[in-house]
Design a protein around this motif. Structure first.
Motif, short mmCIF file in Angstrom:
data_model
loop_
_atom_site.label_atom_id
_atom_site.label_comp_id
_atom_site.label_asym_id
_atom_site.label_seq_id
_atom_site.Cartn_x
_atom_site.Cartn_y
_atom_site.Cartn_z
N ALA A 75 0.86 -1.27 0.05
CA ALA A 75 0.06 0.05 0.01
C ALA A 75 0.98 1.29 0.04
O ALA A 75 0.77 2.20 -0.63
CB ALA A 75 -1.04 -0.03 1.17
N GLU A 76 1.90 1.21 0.85
CA GLU A 76 2.77 2.32 0.72
C GLU A 76 3.46 2.68 -0.48
O GLU A 76 3.63 3.66 -1.01
CB GLU A 76 3.83 2.37 1.80
CG GLU A 76 3.48 2.35 3.28
CD GLU A 76 4.23 1.97 4.47
OE1 GLU A 76 5.34 1.46 4.04
OE2 GLU A 76 3.96 2.44 5.48
N VAL A 117 -4.31 1.81 -3.23
CA VAL A 117 -3.99 1.97 -1.76
C VAL A 117 -5.21 1.72 -1.18
O VAL A 117 -5.16 0.84 0.16
CB VAL A 117 -3.60 3.40 -1.64
CG1 VAL A 117 -3.33 3.74 0.06
CG2 VAL A 117 -1.95 3.59 -2.20
N ARG A 118 -6.30 2.41 -1.57
CA ARG A 118 -7.51 2.12 -0.71
C ARG A 118 -7.99 0.88 -0.70
O ARG A 118 -8.63 -0.02 0.20
CB ARG A 118 -8.79 3.24 -1.44
CG ARG A 118 -8.69 4.65 -0.92
CD ARG A 118 -9.63 5.16 -1.61
NE ARG A 118 -9.71 6.61 -1.73
CZ ARG A 118 -10.55 7.38 -0.51
NH1 ARG A 118 -11.30 6.39 0.27
NH2 ARG A 118 -10.53 8.61 -0.31
N THR A 169 -1.29 4.94 6.50
CA THR A 169 -0.96 4.90 5.23
C THR A 169 -2.29 5.48 4.41
O THR A 169 -2.18 6.33 3.50
CB THR A 169 -0.67 3.50 4.34
OG1 THR A 169 0.41 3.08 5.15
CG2 THR A 169 -0.46 3.74 2.99
N LEU A 170 -3.42 5.05 4.80
CA LEU A 170 -4.71 5.78 4.32
C LEU A 170 -4.92 7.08 4.41
O LEU A 170 -5.38 7.75 3.33
CB LEU A 170 -5.94 4.84 4.78
CG LEU A 170 -7.34 5.27 4.08
CD1 LEU A 170 -7.09 5.07 2.46
CD2 LEU A 170 -8.46 4.38 4.74
N CYS A 171 -4.62 7.37 5.87
CA CYS A 171 -4.76 9.09 5.86
C CYS A 171 -3.76 9.68 5.12
O CYS A 171 -4.16 10.82 4.75
CB CYS A 171 -4.49 9.05 7.55
SG CYS A 171 -5.67 8.55 8.66
N ARG A 172 -2.55 9.08 4.86
CA ARG A 172 -1.42 9.83 3.92
C ARG A 172 -2.17 10.06 2.62
O ARG A 172 -2.16 10.93 1.98
CB ARG A 172 -0.05 9.37 4.05
CG ARG A 172 0.65 9.65 5.24
CD ARG A 172 1.88 9.46 5.22
NE ARG A 172 1.84 7.85 5.24
CZ ARG A 172 2.98 6.93 5.07
NH1 ARG A 172 4.11 7.60 4.92
NH2 ARG A 172 2.76 5.70 5.06
N GLU A 223 -11.80 14.17 5.29
CA GLU A 223 -11.78 12.56 5.20
C GLU A 223 -10.61 11.90 6.07
O GLU A 223 -10.86 11.01 6.76
CB GLU A 223 -12.06 12.03 3.97
CG GLU A 223 -12.28 10.72 3.81
CD GLU A 223 -12.44 10.02 2.36
OE1 GLU A 223 -12.44 8.78 2.32
OE2 GLU A 223 -12.32 10.95 1.47
N ALA A 224 -9.40 12.51 5.56
CA ALA A 224 -8.21 11.70 6.41
C ALA A 224 -8.29 11.97 7.73
O ALA A 224 -7.98 11.12 8.66
CB ALA A 224 -6.89 12.81 5.76
#
Length: 100
Positions: free
Chosen positions: A4-5, A16-17, A39-42, A53-54
């Motif tokens: 994901a990264e 990534v999502r 990772t999702l927040c970034r 949303e982050a």
């Protein structure tokens, strides 16, 4: 999470999502989910329009750790609480926190 990264670095945000969604769905503990949430927040926060949303994803993850923040409070007071929590957790061992 490494995949994901890598996808995040390559700009493949849909991957990534999808990958993070799979990690969160199959993780056995919150400890396994935290790097995926990060990772999702970034990824989500990299688009300026999605910073809310982050923040929501981060607040949801903190809620799972027992730290709850009201979305009805002011933005400034929310930031103050997040900063205070960050200071309290600074230097703490994640394994010890997760075991409580």
């Amino acid at each position: 999470v490494s995949y994901a990264e890598t996808e995040y670095c390559n700009g493949n945000f849909k991957n990534v999502r999808d990958t993070v969604g799979s990690i969160i769905a199959h993780a056995k503990s919150l400890d396994d989910k935290v790097p995926a949430y990060k990772t999702l927040c970034r990824c989500v926060g990299s688009a300026k329009l999605n910073s809310f949303e982050a923040a929501q994803i981060g607040l949801d993850a903190l809620g799972q750790l027992g730290e709850y923040f009201s979305l009805k409070s002011s933005f400034v007071s929310s930031l103050a609480e997040i900063f205070k929590t960050k200071l309290l957790l600074m230097g703490k061992n994640v394994d010890i926190i997760m075991s409580k």
